[in-house]
Scaffold this motif. Structure first.
Motif: not given
Length: 151
Positions: A103-132
Motif C-alpha cells: 500500500f505504501i509503495r504504491d500510494f499516490e495522493g495526499d498523505i492522510p492526516g497531514a494537515s495542521p489540524v490533524e498533525c503536530g508536525n504536518y510539514r515534515d513529510q517525505d512521500l518518495p522516501a517512504a515509498k522507497a
C-alpha cells in the motif's frame, strides 16, 4: 532494574525483516519491523519515517484486521517500526505487514492526516522516501514466513 527484552537482542547481527519482539500473554504481540541495519549510519529520515507512520497506521487501522491492531509506531533508534496486535495469528500479522508495504509503495495522493489540524508536525513529510522504504521492505518480506519471525 531488569533489562527490557529488546535490549537483549544482538543488534550487531540483526538483519532487515519482521520479528517477534515481545509477547504479552495470552495473545498480544509486539512485532519489530526492522527496516535499517542497526548502527550502520543509515537511518530513517524524519520525513520518511513520519510519512511511513501516517500511511502504515492508516492502512493497518483500515484493514480487515483493524480491530486487532493496537499500535503502529516508529522506533526511537530510527531503524524500524513496531506493530502491536492482539488476537492476530503470526501468518495474519505477516500478511498485514506485507499488504501495508505494498500500500505504501504504491500510494499516490495526499498523505492522510497531514494537515495542521490533524498533525503536530504536518510539514515534515517525505512521500518518495517512504515509498522507497516500503518498496525495499515489500521485496524483503515477500516470502517471509512464521519461522523467520524469530530473532
Amino acid at each position: 532494574m531488569e533489562r527490557i527484552p529488546s535490549f537483549t537482542v544482538d543488534h550487531t547481527t540483526l538483519q532487515k525483516g519482521m520479528y517477534i519482539s515481545r509477547l504479552d500473554p495470552p495473545d498480544t504481540y509486539t512485532y519489530d519491523i526492522r527496516m535499517k541495519l542497526p548502527n550502520q549510519g543509515d537511518y530513517l529520515s524524519t520525513g520518511a519515517m513520519h510519512t511511513f507512520e501516517h500511511l502504515f497506521a492508516t492502512y493497518a487501522r483500515n484493514s480487515r484486521w483493524k480491530h486487532e491492531v493496537i499500535y503502529v509506531g516508529p522506533m526511537g533508534c530510527r531503524t524500524g517500526f513496531y506493530l502491536i496486535t492482539r488476537g492476530l495469528s503470526h501468518p495474519e500479522a505477516i500478511k498485514l505487514v506485507q499488504a501495508s508495504m505494498e500500500f505504501i509503495r504504491d500510494f499516490e495522493g495526499d498523505i492522510p492526516g497531514a494537515s495542521p489540524v490533524e498533525c503536530g508536525n504536518y510539514r515534515d513529510q517525505d512521500l518518495p522516501a517512504a515509498k522507497a522504504l516500503a518498496a525495499d521492505m515489500a521485496t524483503i518480506l515477500a516470502h517471509w514466513n512464521e519461522k523467520q519471525l524469530q530473532y
